[in-house]
Design an enzyme around this catalytic site. Structure first.
Site, PDB file in Angstrom:
ATOM      1  N   ASN A  95      12.458   2.811 -34.358  1.00 54.01           N
ATOM      2  CA  ASN A  95      12.563   4.041 -35.167  1.00 54.01           C
ATOM      3  C   ASN A  95      13.009   3.649 -36.574  1.00 54.01           C
ATOM      4  O   ASN A  95      14.173   3.328 -36.790  1.00 54.01           O
ATOM      5  CB  ASN A  95      13.582   4.986 -34.505  1.00 54.01           C
TER       6      ASN A  95
ATOM      7  N   LYS B 135      13.185   5.422 -39.245  1.00 53.48           N
ATOM      8  CA  LYS B 135      13.868   6.520 -39.963  1.00 53.48           C
ATOM      9  C   LYS B 135      13.320   6.654 -41.389  1.00 53.48           C
ATOM     10  O   LYS B 135      12.167   6.294 -41.630  1.00 53.48           O
ATOM     11  CB  LYS B 135      15.389   6.302 -39.931  1.00 53.48           C
TER      12      LYS B 135
ATOM     13  N   HIS C  70      15.755  13.605 -31.528  1.00 50.05           N
ATOM     14  CA  HIS C  70      16.707  12.565 -31.969  1.00 50.05           C
ATOM     15  C   HIS C  70      17.999  13.250 -32.423  1.00 50.05           C
ATOM     16  O   HIS C  70      17.971  14.336 -33.004  1.00 50.05           O
ATOM     17  CB  HIS C  70      16.093  11.751 -33.116  1.00 50.05           C
TER      18      HIS C  70
ATOM     19  N   GLU D 167      19.900  12.766 -34.848  1.00 53.34           N
ATOM     20  CA  GLU D 167      19.979  13.083 -36.280  1.00 53.34           C
ATOM     21  C   GLU D 167      19.281  14.411 -36.566  1.00 53.34           C
ATOM     22  O   GLU D 167      19.725  15.199 -37.395  1.00 53.34           O
ATOM     23  CB  GLU D 167      19.372  11.937 -37.109  1.00 53.34           C
TER      24      GLU D 167
ATOM     25  N   GLU E 216      20.564   7.872 -25.841  1.00 55.63           N
ATOM     26  CA  GLU E 216      21.170   7.361 -27.062  1.00 55.63           C
ATOM     27  C   GLU E 216      22.540   8.000 -27.262  1.00 55.63           C
ATOM     28  O   GLU E 216      22.635   9.118 -27.809  1.00 55.63           O
ATOM     29  CB  GLU E 216      20.279   7.687 -28.266  1.00 55.63           C
TER      30      GLU E 216
ATOM     31  N   GLY F 201      23.998   3.334 -34.876  1.00 56.90           N
ATOM     32  CA  GLY F 201      24.336   2.784 -36.189  1.00 56.90           C
ATOM     33  C   GLY F 201      25.788   2.374 -36.364  1.00 56.90           C
ATOM     34  O   GLY F 201      26.235   2.119 -37.478  1.00 56.90           O
TER      35      GLY F 201
ATOM     36  N   SER G 192      22.739   0.728 -31.477  1.00 55.15           N
ATOM     37  CA  SER G 192      23.304  -0.563 -31.883  1.00 55.15           C
ATOM     38  C   SER G 192      22.682  -1.779 -31.175  1.00 55.15           C
ATOM     39  O   SER G 192      23.371  -2.770 -30.923  1.00 55.15           O
ATOM     40  CB  SER G 192      24.825  -0.557 -31.708  1.00 55.15           C
TER      41      SER G 192
HETATM   42  C1  PEP Z   1      18.467   5.365 -33.339  1.00 49.27           C
HETATM   43  O1  PEP Z   1      18.855   6.033 -34.299  1.00 49.27           O
HETATM   44  O2  PEP Z   1      17.541   5.765 -32.610  1.00 49.27           O
HETATM   45  C2  PEP Z   1      19.128   4.084 -33.081  1.00 49.27           C
HETATM   46  C3  PEP Z   1      19.041   3.572 -31.877  1.00 49.27           C
HETATM   47  O3  PEP Z   1      19.806   3.524 -34.131  1.00 49.27           O
HETATM   48  P1  PEP Z   1      20.561   2.093 -34.193  1.00 49.27           P
HETATM   49  O4  PEP Z   1      19.734   1.122 -33.419  1.00 49.27           O
HETATM   50  O5  PEP Z   1      20.608   1.777 -35.658  1.00 49.27           O
HETATM   51  O6  PEP Z   1      21.899   2.300 -33.586  1.00 49.27           O
END
Ligand code: PEP
Length: 247
Positions: free
Chosen positions: A8, A10, A93, A95, A165, A171, A211
């Site tokens: 992803n 973003k 997601h 976000e 997630e 992040g 992460s």
């Molecule tokens: C995400 O936002 O889907 C995600 C997994 O982010 P990150 O890998 O940066 O934690």
């Protein structure tokens, strides 16, 4: 066994960045046994599709609108995504839930629109830090799943992947334990069993996201009940995401 490794991207990368990225990335993953997909921003989809044509790497979108067409300024329909060669779409997601106030009802409609156009869906679910600490996460996950899938038939689940997630891990560099992820995979499978059947529960694909990097990808993609990874930040560097894609 084949794993699903999705990146992803973003709101990152211009057209030029995507061009350089794909040129570096493809030779590095040409021998991968996994199903690998990148999810660039809408404006880069068509160009990315042309660059990916000769490879097995699939294309995904980060969002879709809940209506098929019409006066929805700034939105993009499932039919439009399908027409440019998108295979997967991320829906729900965290976000989008947090910053764009997306609710389970809208997520459900987006899923139906996408499946109706022959897109596969990556449905994201996950709890906040508070919900985990207060032990409410099971309830939260069950609700997110049951409301997102409301009205869908069992045979449509083959086109849905659920990405777990934990919001507190996205992040942040903070990871759940392997046991915690395994436990959540059990919660998700149990919810699918309650709503559908034992077979559906066994067959549903579950990804872990939060992460992930090339150091921990192997460990997290090998957790029992987990079929792959949804990667954010680490998918932005071609060499790094290639290592993850080759787990
Ligand atoms: C995400 O936002 O889907 C995600 C997994 O982010 P990150 O890998 O940066 O934690």
């Amino acid at each position: 066994m084949k794993k699903y490794i999705f990146g992803n991207m973003k709101m990152n990368m211009t057209l030029k960045d995507i061009e350089i990225y794909i040129e570096k990335f493809l030779p590095l993953v040409s021998a991968s046994r996994n199903e690998v997909a990148i999810f660039p921003s809408f404006v880069n989809l068509m160009f990315a599709k042309q660059k990916l044509t000769a490879s097995k790497v699939l294309l995904g979108a980060q969002n879709v609108y809940s209506e098929p067409y019409g006066a929805y300024t700034g939105e993009v329909s499932a039919e439009m995504l399908k027409a440019v060669g998108v295979s997967y779409v991320i829906i729900g997601h965290s976000e989008r839930r947090k910053l764009f106030l997306e609710k389970n009802d809208a997520i459900n409609t987006k899923i139906k629109q996408s499946l109706g156009q022959g897109l596969k869906v990556v449905l994201c679910v996950g709890e906040t830090k508070y919900e985990r600490q207060s032990k409410k996460f099971k309830q939260v996950l069950e609700r997110e799943i049951s409301e997102a899938l409301r009205g869908l038939y069992e045979n449509e689940l083959k086109n849905i992947i659920i990405a777990y997630e934990p919001i507190w891990s996205i992040g942040t560099g903070k990871l759940p334990t392997q046991k915690e992820v395994e436990q959540v995979s059990g919660i998700i499978r149990n919810e699918i069993k309650q709503e559908y059947s034992e077979t559906a529960s066994k067959n549903i694909k579950i990804l872990y996201g939060g992460s992930i990097n090339s150091q921990n990808a192997k460990t997290f993609s090998s957790i029992p009940g987990i079929n792959g990874l949804l990667v954010g930040g680490a998918s932005l560097v071609a060499e790094e995401f290639a290592k993850i894609a080759n787990v």
